[in-house]
Scaffold this active site. Structure first.
Site, PDB file in Angstrom:
ATOM      1  CE1 TYR A 145      -3.197   2.915   0.429  1.00 51.36           C
ATOM      2  CE2 TYR A 145      -2.947   2.775   2.810  1.00 51.36           C
ATOM      3  CZ  TYR A 145      -3.485   3.386   1.702  1.00 51.36           C
ATOM      4  OH  TYR A 145      -4.298   4.486   1.846  1.00 51.36           O
ATOM      5  CG  ASP A 185      -3.907   2.262  -3.434  1.00 50.14           C
ATOM      6  OD1 ASP A 185      -3.510   2.849  -4.451  1.00 50.14           O
ATOM      7  OD2 ASP A 185      -4.644   2.813  -2.589  1.00 50.14           O
ATOM      8  CG  HIS A 309      -9.300   1.848  -4.114  1.00 55.26           C
ATOM      9  ND1 HIS A 309      -8.153   2.075  -4.835  1.00 55.26           N
ATOM     10  CD2 HIS A 309      -9.335   2.814  -3.164  1.00 55.26           C
ATOM     11  CE1 HIS A 309      -7.522   3.126  -4.357  1.00 55.26           C
ATOM     12  NE2 HIS A 309      -8.212   3.591  -3.329  1.00 55.26           N
TER      13      HIS A 309
END
Length: 565
Positions: A145, A185, A309
């Site tokens: 992330y 991400d 998302h």
């Protein structure tokens, strides 16, 4: 084997159980980002999911912040797993992945490395795979992330250093005979095709986008993002010098090079998902050899809701060799989930000392003492029966307890009796008499001496209302009657009471119509720090979209003018 990545935006916020949710995603390995749980917040439903084994990384800086987790089906379990990218968070055991590369360029004494791994942004699982040719090989899945830089310079620097550490670890694993999949991400859009709004000139100038371009192989790079001397200096100041670049493939974009609107993130406050006005921030990046030989399909799943998302999934043509046991990082080995956690009560129980031996004579003496305490002893008829020590203590504690309970109950009753009722805010007879002039007071007192008829009913006498009460507003008098009355008012009094309350507690009023669509607007509040924080405004209720889309939100905007009451 199907590998999926998804920024879930809070793993405990799911309306479905994780078992049902994971089964619906149809993937063997599910990599989640922004789980928003720290070690002390992890509960059993989030840690133990039937049919899966889980591996978490937790933030050590803030509670309910960041965090990643990798869930593997029992048929796709890893042979090794570890938390973080630098190796500082792992115990260097036999089931840790290893291969950390050259870390000399990072600040000494591990301070920078510790900071980069302190926000719970990476989990690495290593799997044994059987390829089509029958060879057994290793593949490391790095679930990350990447930090969001926003407009803060310190966070931009932190993000680039994190990306440098990520690339250093991925390339080191490749150099040590392991395939690598970097997914999660990434918090950047690579090319103009991955962004809904490319009109800004700054689109090609972001360092994170330049990093992504050099991380991918030559044929997948965006020619518009080739670094000039100035941009090379920007990256050179944050990237470690031993990095190679050009070793990975964007698996989705490689299979769908011209697909537009392939976005994975949308702004929820503007309902941008309604018009697919978003960005592609979530990637599955595969090393070139594994991508060419094994990747068969890649899809984006915008139909999966529950976050800002959506998931991205890639299908690989190989099988996973199941290990004999899961790595020690697996949540099922945590003390609180394996049934071996020490209970709090065990700290208060005195354990017998096996080294101290008690003789038979001492045991007999102690037994006699216990009997003498329990058996009542009577000396003569004038003396009362002696009480054993245990009963005395019990009676004393009971009397103290009952006394304290009675005192508490009296205190509660006195507090309840002293509590003011709603009536006191509308009527205070003492202050009313003080404020009235003598003539007005006589008129009020006169009503107490109205003559009565023999049947004890008051004789109606017409009197003028005191000017003191005429000055009060109609709504306040109605509120008084509504509060003080006991349900004896007429229907007109009740309706006027309702209207009075509505006038006192009125909301912002009817929403205006937007200029573009002539539809009722939606009320929003400014949350960003600044002079306008907490101020309210009206905007078009439709979802955000491109300016050329007539069905998207129009540019209507008006501040709410709250009238003083």
């Amino acid at each position: 084997m199907k590998v999926l990545t998804w920024n879930i935006n809070g793993i405990r916020a799911s309306k479905k159980s994780l078992k049902v949710l994971f089964d619906s995603l149809d993937a063997d390995i599910i990599c989640l980002q922004e789980t928003k749980v720290t070690r002390d917040m992890l509960d059993e439903p989030s840690a133990i999911v039937e049919g899966y084994n889980a591996y978490y990384s937790f933030s050590r800086k803030r509670s309910g912040y960041s965090g990643v987790a990798t869930f593997c089906k029992d048929t796709a379990a890893p042979c090794k797993a570890e938390e973080g990218l630098s190796g500082i968070l792992t115990s260097q055991s036999e089931d840790s992945v290893g291969f950390y590369g050259n870390l000399n360029d990072f600040d000494g004494e591990d301070k920078e490395l510790e900071s980069l791994d302190a926000e719970g942004r990476a989990v690495i699982t290593q799997h044994r795979i059987k390829c089509k040719d029958g060879e057994i090989e290793n593949v490391a899945i790095i679930n990350v992330y990447v930090p969001r830089a926003a407009e803060r310079e310190d966070r931009q620097q932190y993000k680039l250093r994190f990306l440098s550490l990520l690339q250093n670890r991925a390339e080191t694993l490749l150099q040590n005979n392991s395939h690598v999949i970097v997914l999660g991400d990434i918090n950047t859009t690579h090319s103009a095709l991955d962004n809904c709004d490319t009109e800004s000139e700054e689109f090609t100038k972001r360092p994170s986008r330049l990093w992504m371009n050099q991380f991918l192989r030559e044929s997948d790079r965006d020619p518009k993002l080739q670094c000039n001397d100035e941009e090379s200096d920007i990256l050179g100041g944050t990237m470690t010098p031993n990095l190679i670049g050009g070793l990975f493939v964007d698996s989705f974009r490689n299979l769908h090079p011209d697909q537009e609107g392939a976005f994975t993130n949308w702004c929820t406050t503007t309902n941008a998902r309604e018009n697919n006005y978003g960005r592609r921030l979530d990637y599955i990046l595969t090393n070139e050899k594994l991508h060419v030989n094994c990747v068969t399909d890649a899809i984006i799943m915008p139909e999966i809701e529950g976050s800002d998302h959506c998931p991205v999934k890639v299908n690989y043509d190989f099988e996973i060799v199941i290990p004999k046991k899961c790595p020690s990082l697996c949540t099922k080995f945590m003390p609180e989930f394996r049934g071996s956690q020490q209970k709090l009560s065990s700290f208060f129980v005195k354990k017998p000392d096996s080294n101290v031996k008690i003789s038979d004579a001492e045991k007999e003496l102690k037994s006699q003492e216990i009997v003498s305490l329990k058996v009542p002893v009577i000396t003569n008829s004038c003396q009362s029966e002696s009480l054993n020590v245990t009963n005395l203590k019990k009676r004393a504690s009971d009397s103290v307890l009952s006394t304290s309970k009675s005192k508490r109950s009296k205190m509660v009753k006195s507090e309840v009796s002293k509590q003011s009722s709603l009536k006191t805010f509308f009527v205070n007879p003492k202050k009313t008499e003080e404020k009235l002039s003598p003539s007005k007071l006589i008129n009020l007192k006169f009503s107490e001496h109205i003559p009565k008829s023999p049947d004890s009913k008051a004789i109606p006498i017409q009197t003028k209302t005191s000017p003191y009460f005429n000055k009060a507003s109609e709504s306040k008098s109605v509120v008084k009657s509504a509060v003080l009355g006991s349900g004896e008012g007429t229907a007109s009094t009740k309706s006027s009471s309702s209207s009075a309350w509505k006038s006192l507690l009125s909301g912002p009023g009817k929403a205006p119509l937007c200029k573009g669509h002539k539809e009722p607007c939606v009320l929003r509040t400014v949350k960003k720090d600044g002079p306008n924080k907490n101020k309210q405004f009206y905007v078009c209720a439709r979802g955000e979209g491109h300016s050329s889309n007539p069905e998207a939100r129009c540019d209507h905007f008006v501040w709410v003018n709250h009238k003083s009451k």
